[in-house]
Design a protein around this motif. Sequence first.
Motif, PDB file in Angstrom:
ATOM      1  N   PRO A 131     193.404   4.602 119.431  1.00  0.00           N
ATOM      2  CA  PRO A 131     191.856   4.923 119.318  1.00  0.00           C
ATOM      3  C   PRO A 131     191.480   5.013 117.818  1.00  0.00           C
ATOM      4  CG  PRO A 131     192.971   6.340 120.532  1.00  0.00           C
ATOM      5  CD  PRO A 131     193.947   5.746 120.108  1.00  0.00           C
ATOM      6  N   PRO A 132     190.183   4.779 117.669  1.00  0.00           N
ATOM      7  CA  PRO A 132     189.676   4.732 116.272  1.00  0.00           C
ATOM      8  C   PRO A 132     189.965   6.268 115.493  1.00  0.00           C
ATOM      9  CG  PRO A 132     187.840   5.042 117.790  1.00  0.00           C
ATOM     10  CD  PRO A 132     188.952   4.578 118.644  1.00  0.00           C
ATOM     11  N   ALA A 133     190.210   6.191 114.223  1.00  0.00           N
ATOM     12  CA  ALA A 133     190.488   7.294 113.515  1.00  0.00           C
ATOM     13  C   ALA A 133     189.155   8.172 113.231  1.00  0.00           C
ATOM     14  CB  ALA A 133     191.279   7.079 112.191  1.00  0.00           C
ATOM     15  N   GLU A 134     189.542   9.473 112.769  1.00  0.00           N
ATOM     16  CA  GLU A 134     188.170  10.205 112.550  1.00  0.00           C
ATOM     17  C   GLU A 134     187.701   9.988 111.361  1.00  0.00           C
ATOM     18  OE1 GLU A 134     190.078  14.317 110.391  1.00  0.00           O
ATOM     19  OE2 GLU A 134     190.800  13.901 112.227  1.00  0.00           O
ATOM     20  N   ASP A 135     186.425  10.414 110.900  1.00  0.00           N
ATOM     21  CA  ASP A 135     185.737   9.762 109.735  1.00  0.00           C
ATOM     22  C   ASP A 135     186.295  10.667 108.650  1.00  0.00           C
ATOM     23  OD1 ASP A 135     184.036   9.300 107.644  1.00  0.00           O
ATOM     24  OD2 ASP A 135     182.369   9.119 108.995  1.00  0.00           O
ATOM     25  N   ALA A 136     186.792  10.079 107.436  1.00  0.00           N
ATOM     26  CA  ALA A 136     187.326  10.735 106.190  1.00  0.00           C
ATOM     27  C   ALA A 136     186.365  11.425 105.637  1.00  0.00           C
ATOM     28  CB  ALA A 136     187.679   9.521 105.236  1.00  0.00           C
ATOM     29  N   VAL A 193     183.612  11.694 120.747  1.00  0.00           N
ATOM     30  CA  VAL A 193     182.522  12.825 120.326  1.00  0.00           C
ATOM     31  C   VAL A 193     182.358  13.009 118.845  1.00  0.00           C
ATOM     32  CG1 VAL A 193     184.278  14.771 120.495  1.00  0.00           C
ATOM     33  CG2 VAL A 193     182.080  15.178 120.833  1.00  0.00           C
ATOM     34  N   TRP A 194     181.365  13.349 118.433  1.00  0.00           N
ATOM     35  CA  TRP A 194     181.054  13.463 116.933  1.00  0.00           C
ATOM     36  C   TRP A 194     180.101  14.478 116.680  1.00  0.00           C
ATOM     37  CZ3 TRP A 194     179.759   8.852 119.246  1.00  0.00           C
ATOM     38  CH2 TRP A 194     178.612   8.257 119.196  1.00  0.00           C
ATOM     39  N   LEU A 195     179.957  15.069 115.153  1.00  0.00           N
ATOM     40  CA  LEU A 195     179.126  15.855 114.941  1.00  0.00           C
ATOM     41  C   LEU A 195     177.969  15.231 113.635  1.00  0.00           C
ATOM     42  CD1 LEU A 195     178.019  18.800 114.992  1.00  0.00           C
ATOM     43  CD2 LEU A 195     179.696  19.252 112.982  1.00  0.00           C
ATOM     44  N   GLY A 209     183.090  11.846 112.538  1.00  0.00           N
ATOM     45  CA  GLY A 209     183.776  11.599 113.753  1.00  0.00           C
ATOM     46  C   GLY A 209     183.553  10.163 113.787  1.00  0.00           C
ATOM     47  N   PRO A 210     183.541   9.318 114.731  1.00  0.00           N
ATOM     48  CA  PRO A 210     183.791   9.827 116.229  1.00  0.00           C
ATOM     49  C   PRO A 210     185.258  10.283 116.283  1.00  0.00           C
ATOM     50  CG  PRO A 210     183.779   7.684 116.366  1.00  0.00           C
ATOM     51  CD  PRO A 210     183.739   7.884 114.932  1.00  0.00           C
ATOM     52  N   TRP A 229     170.769  23.969 106.998  1.00  0.00           N
ATOM     53  CA  TRP A 229     171.415  22.963 107.465  1.00  0.00           C
ATOM     54  C   TRP A 229     171.228  22.708 109.097  1.00  0.00           C
ATOM     55  CZ3 TRP A 229     176.823  24.766 105.030  1.00  0.00           C
ATOM     56  CH2 TRP A 229     176.839  24.408 103.739  1.00  0.00           C
ATOM     57  N   LEU A 230     171.077  21.751 109.381  1.00  0.00           N
ATOM     58  CA  LEU A 230     170.931  21.378 111.035  1.00  0.00           C
ATOM     59  C   LEU A 230     172.114  20.348 111.528  1.00  0.00           C
ATOM     60  CD1 LEU A 230     167.181  20.230 111.055  1.00  0.00           C
ATOM     61  CD2 LEU A 230     168.087  22.321 111.833  1.00  0.00           C
ATOM     62  N   PHE A 231     172.426  20.684 112.769  1.00  0.00           N
ATOM     63  CA  PHE A 231     173.549  19.904 113.466  1.00  0.00           C
ATOM     64  C   PHE A 231     173.072  19.297 114.690  1.00  0.00           C
ATOM     65  CE2 PHE A 231     175.132  23.400 111.033  1.00  0.00           C
ATOM     66  CZ  PHE A 231     176.018  22.742 110.045  1.00  0.00           C
ATOM     67  N   ARG A 232     173.719  18.147 115.209  1.00  0.00           N
ATOM     68  CA  ARG A 232     173.402  17.821 116.577  1.00  0.00           C
ATOM     69  C   ARG A 232     174.900  17.453 116.924  1.00  0.00           C
ATOM     70  NH1 ARG A 232     170.150  12.242 115.676  1.00  0.00           N
ATOM     71  NH2 ARG A 232     171.498  11.174 114.741  1.00  0.00           N
ATOM     72  N   ALA A 233     175.265  17.186 118.190  1.00  0.00           N
ATOM     73  CA  ALA A 233     176.460  16.848 118.799  1.00  0.00           C
ATOM     74  C   ALA A 233     175.919  15.294 119.656  1.00  0.00           C
ATOM     75  CB  ALA A 233     177.151  17.855 119.902  1.00  0.00           C
ATOM     76  N   CYS A 234     176.938  14.385 119.442  1.00  0.00           N
ATOM     77  CA  CYS A 234     177.111  13.146 119.962  1.00  0.00           C
ATOM     78  C   CYS A 234     178.134  12.653 120.691  1.00  0.00           C
ATOM     79  CB  CYS A 234     176.522  11.964 118.749  1.00  0.00           C
ATOM     80  SG  CYS A 234     175.200  12.369 117.921  1.00  0.00           S
TER      81      CYS A 234
END
Length: 253
Positions: A131-136, A193-195, A209-210, A229-234
Amino acid sequence: MSVDTAASRLASHLRQLRKQTGRSLKDLEAELHVSDSSLSRYFSGQSAPPWPVVEQLGRLAGQDVAELRGLWQEAGQRRRATEPEPDPEPAPQPEKPRSRRWLLAGAFVLTAVVFGGLGLYAGVRIGQSKPPAEDAACASWPWPGGNGEDVVPFVSLNATEHKPTVELIIGKGDDGRSAAWAKISGAKFGDRVWLDWSSDGGRSWVQCGPFPVSAESGTSRAHDTGPNWLFRACGDVPQPIRRTGGEGCTDYH
């Protein structure tokens, strides 16, 4: 002003801000949630930093962020203005004789079927085995330290075999501080899943992410909460054989 001059001015200003903070690259890596290698590229002008990184660096150095915003936008506008135009379409070629055209079309279809089938099989196998790796950009962020609570309505991701849900969670990170993270539930192997984290009301953001999951649920890394700061989940369901448009994000909070 050329793009090189605008980018150089921005990089020079960022280096001055770093000097004013008195912090090392490793210190800034932890505070800005960006790898030291990325910071080095930003300070040298080799790549353009996202606005949240520039803004946070300015705040650490006591800089007026409005002035910084103008410099950052100017460098970005100059860069976009100098991007090369797409290559012109090739001139039409004379039509081939009908019999030869049908022969070539048949050969193309046969080749597409054979290699397309192999490509789909290989793509699924590769997607399942690696699977693809997490975002550095968020490799140094903490992981969730507990269950937490969802703070906005969840979103459902449509897929042919299942319907996972994505939630934005506020709780404690594994460092004990208040944090936000994304969570996916009802998932299957390969769902992601990512933030997204924004410091300007959602106009720009840093994506963490993802993160691919291999169980019924999974999470992103977590980020400290803050008043501005604002956040959303995707999340998404990327496998072509199961996907029917399964991607979505919660509202920002």
